[in-house]
Design a protein around this motif. Sequence first.
Motif: not given
Length: 123
Positions: A40-55
């Motif tokens: 679920m970890i996707h690069t946005v730009v540089g050192q920024r990443y989109m991700t998610a957490m779930f229960n």
Amino acid sequence: MRFLLTLTMICALFGVSYAQTDYRLGPDKDGEIWYTNKNMIHTVVGQRYMTAMFNAPKKTLHFAVYVEVDCSDNTIRLHGMDTFRNGNKINSIEDKTEWATPKGLAIKLYRFVCTEKTTISMM
């Protein structure tokens, strides 16, 4: 027979490799166990990443929280949340918050994302 055995082995290997992508963040203050997934970890730009957490689904309710992580300055921000009941989406919030220092489970999410991306980029 050989086909069934091969199919069973492929399913078992897929199950093992899929399970290894999940990372347990731990329980929140209410005892809910939260997870993330390295896929679920996707690069946005540089050192920024989109991700998610779930229960883990408790009874019939399940949450997915979407977060942007900035590994360059130890900050994260919320991007929204989906709520599911019996696997069907019943609510969605799409709202970005301000950048902030992670607290609670977000610290573990931040560390996992930044460590995982550093490990991958070094290969």
